[in-house]
Structures are given as structure tokens and as C-alpha cells.
Design an enzyme around this catalytic site. Structure first.
Site, short mmCIF file in Angstrom:
data_model
loop_
_atom_site.label_atom_id
_atom_site.label_comp_id
_atom_site.label_asym_id
_atom_site.label_seq_id
_atom_site.Cartn_x
_atom_site.Cartn_y
_atom_site.Cartn_z
CG HIS A 108 -31.32 2.14 -40.34
ND1 HIS A 108 -31.30 2.68 -39.09
CD2 HIS A 108 -32.77 2.14 -40.62
CE1 HIS A 108 -32.37 3.32 -38.57
NE2 HIS A 108 -33.41 3.06 -39.57
CD GLU B 106 -32.10 0.79 -29.61
OE1 GLU B 106 -31.61 1.15 -28.43
OE2 GLU B 106 -31.11 0.50 -30.59
CB SER C 54 -27.41 -2.21 -40.74
OG SER C 54 -28.02 -1.91 -39.37
#
Length: 290
Positions: free
Chosen positions: A48, A135, A273
Site C-alpha cells: 500500500h 488481509e 509500507s
């Protein structure tokens, strides 16, 4: 001005592993003759972070967003991102006949197994997390029976009384630790007999704890991460609790930092991320310009 960077800022183990897997695959295919090279895909954005995703796109990596897009893919390479996928999607990937590289985070895979095992024997299972996050969607996709996602304290408070019913409570790897504890307390108060398995990644716990401590001693906080990064948003929420002058940015271009004599200590942290290069760019800019 004192500028302090959190020790745990940046890529976590699972993201580092997934991103490295894609770049290694790109390099592997580049060494082949043009005729032998295969197209490379990731199921969902590998991370992300828009900067990383754009770099991979320029290198020819395609992003698949839905199972329907798999119908036209044959003999390619499909890499499963760190968030993992559900059982049905995994089967659909295998059925393409392509090479499948599973870069799912091992900690996420553990929760997938726990969801499968605990729903398989008919026990009621809850998981604290964002119901639309990939997720959680993937974890729910491995359940063999009912599994309820609890996104927040309010949802847990709205559940009926448990009357001693045995349940299992899991958590998204990046869930807010404090909120998980609050949800657990609510379930117990409602009379559920809770088998709580804290599946929040240790790196998440360390990152959130360190961010909170850093925010407490900072006059201003900078949280770096992608706009769609769940763990980055949680870091922002935590930091803002202790340091109202907290801003969330993706790159140094988003920084709105004012020269203020009242700001003597600036803390910087970053989501799991966020690449090291972006963190260093922000750190250098703040140190040099302010």
C-alpha cells in the site's frame, strides 16, 4: 531543532519480503531471452504505497484486482501480496496454469490457519479488524464456518450477551493494540468465555508503542505512509492522541511544516509500507530546512 526518527519506521518483515520477491522475479525474467520471458502480475498492489506500485508498473508488472481478470491470464507469473488471499481466490490463481509465487506474510498465514481451524469445529470466532481490508478479506476467506469481524469498540458493544459461550478472538496483524484490549474486555463483560489469540504482529506492537512514546516528547510529528495503508493510518491516530500537531504524508512534497520557535522537537515515524528512500528524503529535508 531536534529531529528524531523512530527506530522501527519503514518496511516490516512481511512487506520487505513481498516487495523483494517482485524485484527478484523481475530480475530473473530480465536475464531470459525475450521469447522466454513471462508476464509478471501481482494479485492486488504488492504494497500500500503508491510510489512503489508506480515503479513496478514502469518495470512491466501488472496489478490484478479481481478474480474475473484471471480468465485471460495463461502461463504468466502471479505473485500473491503480503496481505494474502482467501481459499477461493487461491484456487482460482492455481487454475490459471501460471506460476504462482506466494509472498503472503507468514504471520498472516498463521491467522488464516487459525481462522480455518477455529471455525472448522463449529466454535464461534471473532476477528478484530477492518472488514474491507484485503488481509481480513483473505482471512475470512479461509474460514470453514461463521466468523464475525469487529472493526471497533462500538461494534463489540452492540453484540448480544454471551451467557458463557466459548469463542475465539483473533486480530488483524496491524490492528490497534489498545483497541484490541478494549474489545477483549467488552466480550468478557458480556459473558463470553474468550480464547483470545493476540495475532497482532510484534512489529506492529513495537511500532505503535514507539510512535506513542515519540509523540509524547515531540512538539510535532510526521507520519509517512501510503494513503491506503491501514497500519499507517493507525500510527497517525496514535501519534495525534499525544501530539496534536501531527501530519500524515506520502512523500516530502506533502509536508506542510512551518518554522515555529515553539517547535523544538520533531518526531518522524513511518508505516510498514514506506520505503527507506522516502523516509530518508523526509528526514534530510526536515533537518536541513528547519
Amino acid at each position: 531543532m531536534n529531529v528524531e526518527l523512530a527506530k522501527t519506521a519503514g518496511f516490516c518483515f512481511g512487506v520487505e519480503r513481498a516487495v523483494s520477491t517482485v524485484y527478484e522475479t523481475i530480475n530473473r525474467e530480465a536475464r531470459k531471452s525475450e521469447k522466454e520471458r513471462k508476464s509478471i502480475y501481482t494479485y492486488g498492489a504488492i504494497v500500500h504505497n503508491e510510489t512503489v506500485v508506480e515503479d513496478l508498473r514502469k518495470k512491466g508488472v501488472h496489478v490484478i484486482e479481481t478474480p474475473a481478470e484471471l480468465q485471460d491470464i495463461r502461463d504468466g507469473i502471479i505473485i500473491i501480496r503480503a496481505h494474502g488471499v482467501g481459499r477461493d481466490v487461491y484456487t482460482a490463481l492455481k487454475n490459471t496454469g501460471s506460476e504462482i509465487i506466494d509472498a503472503s506474510c507468514p504471520f498472516v498465514q498463521k491467522i488464516q490457519r487459525l481462522a480455518e481451524e477455529n471455525t472448522g469445529d463449529g466454535k464461534k470466532t471473532f476477528i478484530a479488524g477492518n472488514p474491507v481490508h484485503p488481509e481480513i478479506v483473505g482471512i475470512v476467506g479461509w474460514a470453514k464456518g461463521p466468523i464475525t469481524v469487529l472493526p471497533d469498540v462500538e461494534t463489540a458493544s452492540g453484540l448480544p450477551d454471551g451467557h458463557g459461550e466459548k469463542i475465539t478472538l483473533l486480530a488483524q496483524t496491524t490492528f490497534n493494540v489498545s483497541k484490541f484490549e478494549q474489545i477483549l474486555a467488552i466480550l468478557k463483560e458480556k459473558g463470553y468465555y474468550v480464547n483470545a489469540i493476540n495475532t497482532i504482529c510484534n512489529a506492529t506492537f513495537e511500532r505503535q508503542t514507539e510512535a506513542a512514546e515519540l509523540a509524547k516528547r515531540s512538539d510535532a510529528m510526521i507520519v509517512i505512509g501510503g494513503s491506503s495503508s491501514s497500519n499507517t493510518k493507525k500510527l497517525f491516530e496514535i501519534c495525534r492522541q499525544f501530539c496534536p500537531d501531527t501530519q500524515l504524508i506520502q512523500t516530502v512534497k506533502d509536508l506542510e511544516f512551518r518554522k515555529d520557535e515553539a517547535i523544538q522537537n520533531v518526531g518522524i515515524t513511518a508505516g510498514a509500507s514506506t520505503p527507506k528512500e522516502i523516509i530518508e528524503e523526509v528526514l534530510t529535508y526536515v533537518r536541513n530546512e528547519f
